[in-house]
Motif scaffolding. Structure first.
Motif, PDB file in Angstrom:
ATOM      1  N   TYR A 152     -34.875 -14.491   7.585  1.00  0.00           N
ATOM      2  CA  TYR A 152     -35.611 -13.696   8.578  1.00  0.00           C
ATOM      3  C   TYR A 152     -35.490 -12.202   8.277  1.00  0.00           C
ATOM      4  CZ  TYR A 152     -36.324 -17.710  11.744  1.00  0.00           C
ATOM      5  OH  TYR A 152     -36.712 -18.900  12.302  1.00  0.00           O
ATOM      6  N   LEU A 153     -34.293 -11.742   7.977  1.00  0.00           N
ATOM      7  CA  LEU A 153     -34.084 -10.315   7.726  1.00  0.00           C
ATOM      8  C   LEU A 153     -34.845  -9.869   6.478  1.00  0.00           C
ATOM      9  CD1 LEU A 153     -30.286  -9.884   8.561  1.00  0.00           C
ATOM     10  CD2 LEU A 153     -32.256  -9.686  10.077  1.00  0.00           C
ATOM     11  N   SER A 154     -34.873 -10.727   5.464  1.00  0.00           N
ATOM     12  CA  SER A 154     -35.620 -10.406   4.249  1.00  0.00           C
ATOM     13  C   SER A 154     -37.111 -10.284   4.532  1.00  0.00           C
ATOM     14  CB  SER A 154     -35.369 -11.490   3.198  1.00  0.00           C
ATOM     15  OG  SER A 154     -36.209 -11.313   2.079  1.00  0.00           O
ATOM     16  N   GLU A 155     -37.640 -11.187   5.340  1.00  0.00           N
ATOM     17  CA  GLU A 155     -39.069 -11.154   5.669  1.00  0.00           C
ATOM     18  C   GLU A 155     -39.425  -9.954   6.551  1.00  0.00           C
ATOM     19  OE1 GLU A 155     -41.900 -13.903   4.809  1.00  0.00           O
ATOM     20  OE2 GLU A 155     -40.584 -12.866   3.400  1.00  0.00           O
ATOM     21  N   ILE A 156     -38.550  -9.609   7.473  1.00  0.00           N
ATOM     22  CA  ILE A 156     -38.792  -8.425   8.297  1.00  0.00           C
ATOM     23  C   ILE A 156     -38.863  -7.185   7.414  1.00  0.00           C
ATOM     24  CG2 ILE A 156     -37.743  -6.889  10.019  1.00  0.00           C
ATOM     25  CD1 ILE A 156     -36.631  -9.483  11.350  1.00  0.00           C
ATOM     26  N   GLU A 157     -37.976  -7.105   6.453  1.00  0.00           N
ATOM     27  CA  GLU A 157     -37.969  -5.959   5.540  1.00  0.00           C
ATOM     28  C   GLU A 157     -39.263  -5.897   4.734  1.00  0.00           C
ATOM     29  OE1 GLU A 157     -35.107  -4.309   1.942  1.00  0.00           O
ATOM     30  OE2 GLU A 157     -34.232  -5.439   3.614  1.00  0.00           O
TER      31      GLU A 157
END
Length: 384
Positions: free
Chosen positions: A44-49
């Protein structure tokens, strides 16, 4: 001004896991014995970035954790996601952050932790205020548990909504009337009401095809339930601001309003869809349905999407009409014409108005109560 700005910008995050699969549900939800929430957090954090880099500088108006059952997420995971969001976009001062919950997954400590992380609105899947019908619907909670969970949510969050399903097996109009008044007495500010639909690929779909799903109301009774719903909730101060959604004034779901007003929204997670305007072009985004495939793709390829598709202006106009006409505020015909390159046919507007299906005021058309009952037909008539 780019068209999407008239609707705003939101972020949808899909959590695909549930404790059990409801027999009527055709959402992308799955039951898993074990979930590596740390691994999901990294994805999730990678996709938000990634998505925030494409939409840098936009003000984010809303965040919506949908599912599945997002109230099965560890509060630390929700907190990490929201911390990442706040450092990735400028956010509205009154940003709405919604999390969907099922009564069986509600714990007071968990809800307080969600609130501490920044969640300020909860939407609960209560679905029925009748234990026999809850069992038929495959729900794991009882009415007493639903009420207790609702009280926990109401103490933790300023804004609480819940869903109910009507046109259930052996349900009559008098019973729905009683249940609806009971629900309205519980409500804080918002209720979503959905007619039970039998979808292919669900357990109910298979049972219905085999002739085993008996006692479903006929179309006339279902329509009567819908019309009674409008009257009762309007009288109680919660009119329909959208076909299936009722709220007290000022308490509408801001995230869903972005969809219905045809703004831009990013979709992250397995099965999530989005609409993003980039470089002057509107793109349809989509992700793999399989949780395992989505997770692997994010880790191995650095993104969780299937190839994007351009949305032509004519299709944008149709999407805008289909979404906005669901709203009580209706459709801006000038905005439609700007997207479509042509106005809605004047003769069609006159004919539908004469039939009592729509009303027109200046550049805005709205479906009447009679028109809302047959909204798909009205939309087909209006599309070029």
């Amino acid at each position: 001004m780019e068209d999407w700005r008239q609707g705003g910008f939101g972020l949808y995050l899909h959590w695909p896991f549930c404790a059990s699969k409801c027999p009527y549900c055709d959402f992308n939800s799955h039951v898993a014995a074990e979930i590596d929430q740390d691994r999901w957090a990294r994805a999730y954090l990678s996709e938000i970035e990634r998505v925030s880099a494409e939409t840098s500088g936009r003000v984010l108006n809303t965040v919506f954790f949908g599912g599945g059952t997002p109230s099965l997420m560890n509060p630390t995971l929700v907190a990490a996601i929201l911390d990442k969001i706040r450092t990735s976009w400028p956010t509205a001062n009154d940003m709405e952050i919604t999390l969907e919950a099922n009564p069986g997954s509600v714990e007071a400590t968990r809800f307080r932790a969600y609130a501490d992380a920044g969640v300020n609105r909860v939407s609960m899947g209560i679905q029925a205020l009748n234990d026999a019908d809850l069992k038929r619907l495959g729900r794991l909670h009882s009415v007493a548990e639903a009420r207790a969970a609702f009280d926990v949510a109401r103490n933790a969050f300023a804004r609480v909504s819940f869903d109910l399903i009507y046109a259930r097996q052996d349900q009559d109009l008098a019973g729905w009337r009683r249940e609806l008044k009971e629900a309205a007495a519980m409500a804080v500010d918002h209720i979503s009401l959905y007619q039970l639909t039998i979808e292919d690929g669900t357990a109910f779909g298979a049972r219905h095809a085999a002739g085993g799903l008996r006692g479903l109301p006929d179309d006339d009774l279902s329509a009567d339930m819908y019309l009674e719903t409008q009257d009762i909730l309007s009288d109680l101060g919660m009119p329909a601001y959208e076909v299936s959604n009722h709220a007290r004034e000022g308490c509408e779901s801001r995230h869903n309003m972005i969809y219905w007003r045809y703004g831009d929204y990013a979709g992250i997670g397995p099965g999530a869809h989005g609409r993003l305007t980039l470089g002057g072009q509107r793109w349809a985004t989509e992700t793999p349905l399989s949780p395992a495939r989505w997770l692997d793709q994010v880790e191995q390829s650095g993104h969780g999407e299937v190839p994007r598709q351009v949305v032509p202006l004519a299709d944008q106009a149709g999407e805008y009409l289909m979404m906005s006409l669901r709203l009580a505020e209706g459709t801006d015909t000038a905005r439609f014409a700007a997207l479509a390159g042509q106005k809605i046919d004047a003769a069609t507007l006159v004919r539908l108005a004469d039939l009592g299906m729509i009303e027109q005021s200046g550049h805005r058309i709205r479906a009447t109560p009679a028109g809302r009952a047959v909204l798909n037909s009205v939309i087909r008539e209006l599309l070029p």
